[in-house]
Write a protein that holds these residues in place. Sequence first.
Motif, PDB file in Angstrom:
ATOM      1  N   GLN A 109       0.940  -1.449  -0.127  1.00 10.77           N
ATOM      2  CA  GLN A 109       0.117   0.089  -0.276  1.00 10.77           C
ATOM      3  C   GLN A 109       1.134   1.419  -0.068  1.00 10.77           C
ATOM      4  OE1 GLN A 109      -3.865  -0.509   0.236  1.00 10.77           O
ATOM      5  NE2 GLN A 109      -3.600  -2.934   0.342  1.00 10.77           N
ATOM      6  N   ARG A 110       0.723   2.400  -0.700  1.00 12.47           N
ATOM      7  CA  ARG A 110       0.661   3.690  -0.057  1.00 12.47           C
ATOM      8  C   ARG A 110       1.161   3.924   0.499  1.00 12.47           C
ATOM      9  NH1 ARG A 110      -1.533   3.357  -5.172  1.00 12.47           N
ATOM     10  NH2 ARG A 110       0.072   2.951  -7.968  1.00 12.47           N
ATOM     11  N   GLY A 111       0.618   4.036   1.257  1.00 15.08           N
ATOM     12  CA  GLY A 111       0.066   4.523   2.587  1.00 15.08           C
ATOM     13  C   GLY A 111       1.458   4.052   3.706  1.00 15.08           C
ATOM     14  N   HIS A 112       1.286   2.739   3.642  1.00 19.31           N
ATOM     15  CA  HIS A 112       2.450   1.515   4.141  1.00 19.31           C
ATOM     16  C   HIS A 112       3.605   2.282   3.641  1.00 19.31           C
ATOM     17  CE1 HIS A 112      -1.097  -0.568   5.752  1.00 19.31           C
ATOM     18  NE2 HIS A 112      -0.599  -1.416   5.415  1.00 19.31           N
ATOM     19  N   ALA A 113       3.790   2.714   2.149  1.00 18.26           N
ATOM     20  CA  ALA A 113       5.659   2.755   2.450  1.00 18.26           C
ATOM     21  C   ALA A 113       5.842   4.016   3.110  1.00 18.26           C
ATOM     22  CB  ALA A 113       5.304   2.813   0.274  1.00 18.26           C
ATOM     23  N   ARG A 114       4.707   4.579   2.410  1.00 18.10           N
ATOM     24  CA  ARG A 114       5.177   6.006   2.978  1.00 18.10           C
ATOM     25  C   ARG A 114       5.162   6.213   4.574  1.00 18.10           C
ATOM     26  NH1 ARG A 114       0.826   7.667   0.188  1.00 18.10           N
ATOM     27  NH2 ARG A 114       0.605   8.626  -1.858  1.00 18.10           N
ATOM     28  N   PHE A 115       5.065   5.313   5.943  1.00 16.92           N
ATOM     29  CA  PHE A 115       4.283   5.507   6.808  1.00 16.92           C
ATOM     30  C   PHE A 115       6.261   4.937   7.616  1.00 16.92           C
ATOM     31  CE2 PHE A 115       4.975   2.237  10.195  1.00 16.92           C
ATOM     32  CZ  PHE A 115       4.046   3.609  11.158  1.00 16.92           C
ATOM     33  N   LEU A 116       6.501   4.100   6.634  1.00 15.60           N
ATOM     34  CA  LEU A 116       8.212   3.393   6.970  1.00 15.60           C
ATOM     35  C   LEU A 116       9.086   4.503   6.035  1.00 15.60           C
ATOM     36  CD1 LEU A 116       7.061  -0.176   4.925  1.00 15.60           C
ATOM     37  CD2 LEU A 116       7.561   0.413   8.192  1.00 15.60           C
ATOM     38  N   VAL A 117       8.944   5.247   5.232  1.00 15.77           N
ATOM     39  CA  VAL A 117      10.078   5.881   4.554  1.00 15.77           C
ATOM     40  C   VAL A 117      10.059   7.516   5.761  1.00 15.77           C
ATOM     41  CG1 VAL A 117      11.038   7.071   3.001  1.00 15.77           C
ATOM     42  CG2 VAL A 117      10.216   4.608   2.840  1.00 15.77           C
ATOM     43  N   GLU A 118       8.772   7.927   5.296  1.00 21.29           N
ATOM     44  CA  GLU A 118       9.079   9.699   5.938  1.00 21.29           C
ATOM     45  C   GLU A 118       9.017   9.288   7.350  1.00 21.29           C
ATOM     46  OE1 GLU A 118       5.510  11.243   3.826  1.00 21.29           O
ATOM     47  OE2 GLU A 118       6.159  10.958   2.256  1.00 21.29           O
ATOM     48  N   ASP A 119       8.108   8.386   7.851  1.00 22.81           N
ATOM     49  CA  ASP A 119       8.051   8.635   9.430  1.00 22.81           C
ATOM     50  C   ASP A 119       8.787   7.406  10.559  1.00 22.81           C
ATOM     51  OD1 ASP A 119       5.475   9.940   9.173  1.00 22.81           O
ATOM     52  OD2 ASP A 119       4.216   8.310   8.888  1.00 22.81           O
ATOM     53  N   LYS A 120       9.445   6.608  10.356  1.00 23.82           N
ATOM     54  CA  LYS A 120       9.614   5.262  10.784  1.00 23.82           C
ATOM     55  C   LYS A 120      11.802   5.532  10.358  1.00 23.82           C
ATOM     56  CE  LYS A 120       8.357   3.736  13.420  1.00 23.82           C
ATOM     57  NZ  LYS A 120       8.411   4.258  14.839  1.00 23.82           N
ATOM     58  N   LYS A 121      11.528   6.320   9.062  1.00 29.78           N
ATOM     59  CA  LYS A 121      12.977   6.597   8.214  1.00 29.78           C
ATOM     60  C   LYS A 121      13.757   4.884   8.485  1.00 29.78           C
ATOM     61  CE  LYS A 121      12.287  10.320   9.326  1.00 29.78           C
ATOM     62  NZ  LYS A 121      12.001  11.793   8.232  1.00 29.78           N
ATOM     63  N   ALA A 122      12.451   3.903   7.227  1.00 29.46           N
ATOM     64  CA  ALA A 122      12.863   2.387   7.490  1.00 29.46           C
ATOM     65  C   ALA A 122      13.267   1.874   5.938  1.00 29.46           C
ATOM     66  CB  ALA A 122      12.142   1.870   8.086  1.00 29.46           C
ATOM     67  N   HIS A 123      12.817   1.539   5.543  1.00 30.51           N
ATOM     68  CA  HIS A 123      13.040   0.693   4.204  1.00 30.51           C
ATOM     69  C   HIS A 123      11.936  -0.354   3.917  1.00 30.51           C
ATOM     70  CE1 HIS A 123      16.156   3.401   3.212  1.00 30.51           C
ATOM     71  NE2 HIS A 123      17.150   2.354   4.287  1.00 30.51           N
ATOM     72  N   TYR A 124      11.418   0.271   2.764  1.00 32.29           N
ATOM     73  CA  TYR A 124      10.570  -1.596   2.622  1.00 32.29           C
ATOM     74  C   TYR A 124      10.823  -2.581   1.069  1.00 32.29           C
ATOM     75  CZ  TYR A 124       9.146   1.529  -0.760  1.00 32.29           C
ATOM     76  OH  TYR A 124       8.851   2.478  -2.259  1.00 32.29           O
ATOM     77  N   ALA A 125      10.043  -3.580   1.408  1.00 36.92           N
ATOM     78  CA  ALA A 125      10.346  -4.368   0.602  1.00 36.92           C
ATOM     79  C   ALA A 125       9.243  -5.032   0.411  1.00 36.92           C
ATOM     80  CB  ALA A 125      12.136  -6.483   0.484  1.00 36.92           C
TER      81      ALA A 125
END
Length: 277
Positions: free
Chosen positions: A163-179
């Motif tokens: 989900q785009r919302g999950h991706a934004r949450f991880l990158v912007e809020d948690k400073k994490a990466h996603y796969a």
Amino acid sequence: MPDPRDRRGRRHPFVSVLLVACSAVMCGARSFAAIGQWARNAPQDTLARLGARTVSAFTVRTAPSTATIRRMINGVCPGGLADLLGCDPSGADTLAVDGKSARGSRHDDTPAAHLLAAMTGDGLTVTQLRVPDMTNEITCFAGLLAPMDLTGVTVTADARHAQRGHARFLVEDKKAHYALCVKKNQAGLYERLHTLPWTEVTAKFYNRSEGHGRKETRVVQVLTVDGLDFPHAARVVRHRTCLNTGRRSRETVYVITDLTSQEASPQRLAKIIRSRG
């Protein structure tokens, strides 16, 4: 932290029950049964320091029962016992988010408890929570990961969390990466990934393994993509051969990630995807 119990029938102090549970975990207990056993065997001076209740004029201390400890932990910790046993994810390479229905938890008209958990690549549970019956994993994703420091950690999840919302949450809020895996439940995104020029990709990684009664070969390809809202994509093709029957099968999985081309090499993506099992 509020006491979840009704005022009537409270026998053991709220803080004391939590201290007993935490002390047992610090001493190596890894289940409610083990915590209850530790509490029953704890000496009187230990129970006194933990604030256990007295039951006679001789100030004899009594520990809370296993059932009391279980109810208390499940009532105050969203992830239950996993919140006490959970490890710190900061500094971990990957964190896998996955949901499972608890076996044997369905009773009459009550549906089975569905748990959403986060685990490191080493298989250590960080936390988990129960998904409310009237909702699903998607609505609980951010709540599960919000309390944790995920800076630099690559979070993996199955297709429902692409989900785009999950991706934004991880990158912007948690400073994490996603796969995140992509399947046909995201029909538009899946089709766009399917039509990418995979036959022209030169960045490939081959991995062969044997286990669980089968041989498996994984071919991982990586592309930099424009116009998908996700900067990079990978395709994993799994070729499996059953050792008993000789039957062969092939599965194609697409992955979207924010990792750069230097960070998301085919070898690294193969390792990240492999950590999901």
